[in-house]
Motif scaffolding. Structure first.
Motif, short mmCIF file in Angstrom:
data_model
loop_
_atom_site.label_atom_id
_atom_site.label_comp_id
_atom_site.label_asym_id
_atom_site.label_seq_id
_atom_site.Cartn_x
_atom_site.Cartn_y
_atom_site.Cartn_z
N UNK A 101 -95.54 44.61 9.60
CA UNK A 101 -94.33 43.78 9.49
C UNK A 101 -93.80 43.42 10.87
N UNK A 102 -93.73 44.42 11.76
CA UNK A 102 -93.17 44.20 13.10
C UNK A 102 -94.10 43.30 13.91
N UNK A 103 -95.41 43.53 13.85
CA UNK A 103 -96.35 42.70 14.61
C UNK A 103 -96.27 41.25 14.15
N UNK A 104 -96.14 41.04 12.83
CA UNK A 104 -96.00 39.68 12.31
C UNK A 104 -94.71 39.03 12.84
N UNK A 105 -93.64 39.81 12.94
CA UNK A 105 -92.37 39.30 13.48
C UNK A 105 -92.56 38.88 14.94
N UNK A 106 -93.22 39.71 15.74
CA UNK A 106 -93.43 39.40 17.16
C UNK A 106 -94.23 38.11 17.33
N UNK A 107 -95.26 37.96 16.50
CA UNK A 107 -96.08 36.75 16.58
C UNK A 107 -95.29 35.53 16.11
N UNK A 108 -94.55 35.68 15.02
CA UNK A 108 -93.80 34.55 14.44
C UNK A 108 -92.82 33.96 15.43
#
Length: 296
Positions: A101-108
């Motif tokens: 979830x956090x990695x997706x947030x950073x990429x987004x």
């Protein structure tokens, strides 16, 4: 300064090999967040990203987030992890799912050169992300872990009692916070801990009886995973700049954990403050200075 809050609706335990090895195959959920932007307008470069602990939320970090933004002149993002705050409720509750979830947030949000700070459960999420082989090697510049160690712990009797008390509140037809606190007192004597747990009551929905915003069933089901950790010493290492902050009155980091920390994070610095487990809440100014000194 700009502040925006975005809400989205919504024993030893070992994970399976497939869970432990892959983030790319894990479906993520969109996380609610507060964003604090300095006057220079920078929203993406060298941000500080903050992850709360179990039963916590991004709102617990509002004052410190504003102070960090002011002192660092960098963007600060405080996230609600899945099944907490305003983020979606979703199974399963594992560290690799939360890290995804956090990695997706950073990429987004195209964040780069990130300083990642996590307290307690959020610290384990931060460590899981830092250690994972699919995390880009250059995405994190600093890792700050507050009062938690990368270990597989025994079940916490306190947490079990907290769940029992919260379930009693939800099934007891309680209509006000005072009565909820009275029930919870039978399971937790510390008034500050009770007050913290009761911040999760949904007092704005006009529901009668009261219920909690967090999904008690999912969190209770995921408790063994929360007390665990995806890796054992020797499997993975993170060689980036790392600070562990220990509360001297807390048992979450102890002398037996230090060698384990060093195996996972060979260059880790360990700082101490005269607090219990909620280091940032008990000594916010000292905590902020410790983090700022490390990051500079």
């Amino acid at each position: 300064m700009l502040l925006r809050s975005v809400s989205n609706p919504s024993c030893l335990v070992s994970s399976s090999l497939s869970q432990r090895r892959l983030l790319s195959g894990i479906p993520s959920v969109p996380l609610a967040y507060d964003k604090y932007i300095p006057l220079n307008g920078n929203e993406t470069e060298r941000p500080l990203v903050i992850l709360h602990g179990f039963f916590g939320a991004k709102r617990n970090w509002q004052s410190l987030s504003k102070a960090f933004m002011r002192d660092l002149q960098r963007p600060v993002y405080a996230l609600d992890l899945r099944n907490h705050g305003s983020s979606p409720h979703a199974r399963p509750m594992t560290y690799l799912h939360m890290a995804a979830d956090v990695l997706d947030f950073l990429h987004k949000f195209s964040l780069s050169n990130i300083s990642l700070l996590g307290h307690s459960m959020g610290g384990k999420v931060a460590m899981s992300l830092a250690l994972h082989p699919e995390t880009p090697v250059d995405i994190l510049t600093h890792l700050i872990v507050s009062d938690i160690a990368p270990i597989r712990a025994k079940p916490s009797q306190d947490t079990i009692q907290h769940f029992e008390g919260m379930e009693q509140i939800e099934t007891g037809g309680i209509t006000n916070r005072k009565d909820a606190d009275k029930i919870l007192e039978g399971y937790e004597k510390d008034p500050s801990v009770r007050a913290f747990l009761l911040t999760n009551l949904d007092v704005n929905s006009h529901c009668s009886p009261l219920r909690f915003k967090v999904p008690i069933d999912i969190l209770k089901e995921g408790r063994p995973e929360i007390e665990s950790f995806p890796w054992v010493p020797g499997e993975r290492t993170f060689n980036g700049r790392t600070l562990f902050v220990k509360g001297t009155k807390s048992k979450f980091i102890n002398r037996h954990n230090i060698p384990v920390i060093k195996e996972f994070f060979p260059g880790a610095i360990i700082g101490e403050l005269d607090t219990g487990h909620w280091v940032h809440a008990e000594r916010p100014d000292e905590f902020r200075k410790l983090v700022l000194d490390f990051m500079s």
